[in-house]
Design an enzyme around this catalytic site. Structure first.
Site, PDB file in Angstrom:
ATOM      1  CG  ASP A   1      -1.997   1.092   1.062  1.00 45.81           C
ATOM      2  OD1 ASP A   1      -2.838   0.959   0.161  1.00 45.81           O
ATOM      3  OD2 ASP A   1      -1.974   2.073   1.831  1.00 45.81           O
ATOM      4  CB  THR A   2       1.853   3.569  -2.497  1.00 49.21           C
ATOM      5  OG1 THR A   2       2.637   2.433  -2.881  1.00 49.21           O
ATOM      6  CG2 THR A   2       2.687   4.834  -2.649  1.00 49.21           C
TER       7      THR A   2
END
Length: 194
Positions: free
Chosen positions: A75-76
């Site tokens: 997840d960014t």
């Protein structure tokens, strides 16, 4: 060994393919809601863990995952100070985010979780990104292009927004969506890559 990528992101898939890492895709569709007490890093790491765990548990309940399978979740998030900028809700939200980033340094943090029978390895990578000053017409034109609408922080470093990035400190691929070097080190440490 089969690596299952718990993400539908075409950017993550392209980065893994370009690095010669074989994988299959099984997206984890979970709500991405930051807890009040979480730092941006903690949020990215928790989301990566939850994505990997969701795929691991879902596959296990339908038909047990083979021992050779491992799950990679990522997840960014884009953070400026302690504010997390997710994907814009609409055009005006994208404009708001780009105004906030204009002429300032921000952080891109990608949480990564590698999950297997015997381990759960969660780490993150942080890259500092410096934006040039953006004019209002530049912001509006960029938003009208549609490019920022499905991107954390409302921009794609590998796309049209590349012209406004004056400097980065850290892993470029992390800003695109996956710190490939970190992922490869994790795979090696768990005996999953040569």
């Amino acid at each position: 060994m089969t690596l299952v990528l718990a993400s539908a992101s075409p950017r993550r898939q392209e980065l893994l393919r370009n690095a010669g890492i074989e994988f299959v895709v099984q997206p984890a569709n979970i709500p991405e809601i930051r807890l009040l007490s979480e730092s941006p890093k903690e949020f990215a790491e928790r989301m990566a863990r939850e994505k990997a765990s969701t795929i691991w548990n879902d596959a296990g309940s339908a038909h047990p995952l083979q021992r050779a399978q491992k799950v990679l979740g990522a997840d960014t998030v884009v953070a400026i100070e302690d504010q997390v900028l997710g994907k814009p809700r609409d055009s005006e939200d994208a404009v708001r985010m780009l105004r906030l980033l204009s002429g300032r340094k921000h952080f891109v943090i990608t949480g990564v979780c590698l999950l297997g029978d015997e381990f759960e390895d969660v780490r993150s990578e942080t890259t500092h990104v410096y934006f040039s000053e953006l004019s209002e017409p530049e912001i509006r034109s960029y938003v009208d292009s549609g490019e920022p609408m499905d991107k954390a922080g409302a921009y794609a470093i590998q796309g049209l927004a590349s012209r406004w990035i004056s400097k980065i400190e850290g892993d470029y691929n992390n800003v695109v969506g996956l710190p490939v070097d970190l992922v490869l080190r994790m795979l090696r440490e768990h005996g999953l890559a040569g």
